[in-house]
Design an enzyme around this catalytic site. Structure first.
Site, PDB file in Angstrom:
ATOM      1  NE  ARG A  62      -9.602  -8.430  -8.983  1.00 54.22           N
ATOM      2  CZ  ARG A  62      -8.627  -9.336  -8.863  1.00 54.22           C
ATOM      3  NH1 ARG A  62      -8.795 -10.560  -9.290  1.00 54.22           N
ATOM      4  NH2 ARG A  62      -7.491  -9.020  -8.314  1.00 54.22           N
ATOM      5  CG  MET A  84     -11.013  -2.514   1.884  1.00 54.29           C
ATOM      6  SD  MET A  84      -9.760  -2.994   3.095  1.00 54.29           S
ATOM      7  CE  MET A  84     -10.749  -4.075   4.108  1.00 54.29           C
ATOM      8  CG  HIS A 132      -2.556  -6.195   7.303  1.00 56.82           C
ATOM      9  ND1 HIS A 132      -3.768  -6.397   6.668  1.00 56.82           N
ATOM     10  CD2 HIS A 132      -2.500  -7.096   8.310  1.00 56.82           C
ATOM     11  CE1 HIS A 132      -4.403  -7.397   7.263  1.00 56.82           C
ATOM     12  NE2 HIS A 132      -3.648  -7.833   8.265  1.00 56.82           N
TER      13      HIS A 132
HETATM   14  C1  GRF Z   1      -6.498   0.450   8.047  1.00 60.97           C
HETATM   15  O1  GRF Z   1      -6.584  -0.197   9.300  1.00 60.97           O
HETATM   16  C2  GRF Z   1      -5.591  -0.339   7.134  1.00 60.97           C
HETATM   17  O2  GRF Z   1      -4.523  -0.938   7.795  1.00 60.97           O
HETATM   18  C3  GRF Z   1      -6.536  -1.399   6.636  1.00 60.97           C
HETATM   19  O3  GRF Z   1      -7.754  -0.735   6.448  1.00 60.97           O
HETATM   20  C4  GRF Z   1      -7.842   0.390   7.324  1.00 60.97           C
HETATM   21  C5  GRF Z   1      -8.099   1.598   6.466  1.00 60.97           C
HETATM   22  O4  GRF Z   1      -8.362   2.767   7.166  1.00 60.97           O
HETATM   23  N1  GRF Z   1      -5.967  -2.060   5.470  1.00 60.97           N
HETATM   24  P1  GRF Z   1      -8.376   4.175   6.413  1.00 60.97           P
HETATM   25  O5  GRF Z   1      -9.289   4.062   5.195  1.00 60.97           O
HETATM   26  O6  GRF Z   1      -6.973   4.557   6.051  1.00 60.97           O
HETATM   27  O7  GRF Z   1      -8.962   5.129   7.433  1.00 60.97           O
END
Ligand code: GRF
Length: 177
Positions: free
Chosen positions: A57, A82, A101
């Site tokens: 990483r 993620m 978040h």
């Molecule tokens: C969002 O709900 C964000 O808060 C979370 O993951 C989701 C990502 O959605 N961390 P996107 O890829 O921006 O559509």
């Protein structure tokens, strides 16, 4: 100039683009995701840095940090990214990395925040934008907005709508400094 880190759908990236914010680069840990297509459609340089292409990483994050800096990035936005960032990456963009978040942190950190809020039976959850540190969804809160859980069927949709408004607002403010 903003660099956006993504892993999937990229609806928050789209909100930043639609708000006219200066997105200079988009980096993903997963190739072939919709978020990269959105970047390409907007004419923004986009690249994938899958962990399997690197020794570890740390190496991945170093290559990704170098690439972002080459594109002129000074502020990093994690928008549905993620993965945790390594200390070297955090040092490169010290105090200049934010995350969105879908809960009122410190409640419900992690990847299943909306489901966990529903399971816990809370009346109110929400959205947090915070500075990123080495922890999982830790780091000082910049902005939060509450979202009522009921009606449950539309909770996810209403949370995402708040994200798409709150994240560009905070990023616009940070860009002004
Ligand atoms: C969002 O709900 C964000 O808060 C979370 O993951 C989701 C990502 O959605 N961390 P996107 O890829 O921006 O559509």
């Amino acid at each position: 100039m903003i660099g956006v880190l993504v892993s999937g759908e990229g609806s928050n990236l789209q909100a930043l683009l639609d708000a006219g914010l200066p997105v200079a680069a988009v980096a993903s840990n997963r190739p072939g995701v919709r978020a990269l297509e959105r970047a390409e459609s907007a004419g923004v340089p986009a690249a994938a840095f899958p962990i399997d292409d690197f020794a570890d990483r740390g190496q991945r994050d170093m290559t990704m940090a170098n690439w972002l800096q080459e594109q002129g990035v000074r502020l990093v936005v994690c928008a549905g990214y993620m993965q945790l960032l390594t200390p070297m990456f955090l040092d490169r963009f010290r105090e200049r990395i934010v995350n969105v978040h879908p809960s009122l942190l410190p409640e419900f950190p992690g990847a299943r925040a909306i489901d966990e809020a529903l399971a816990a039976g809370v009346e109110t959850t929400g959205v947090t934008v915070h500075l990123v540190d080495e922890g999982l969804d830790t780091g000082p809160v910049i902005a939060q907005e509450q979202v009522p859980v009921e009606p449950r069927e539309t909770l996810a949709e209403r949370i995402h709508a708040v994200e798409h408004r709150l994240l560009p607002e905070v990023v616009r403010e940070l860009c002004a400094h």
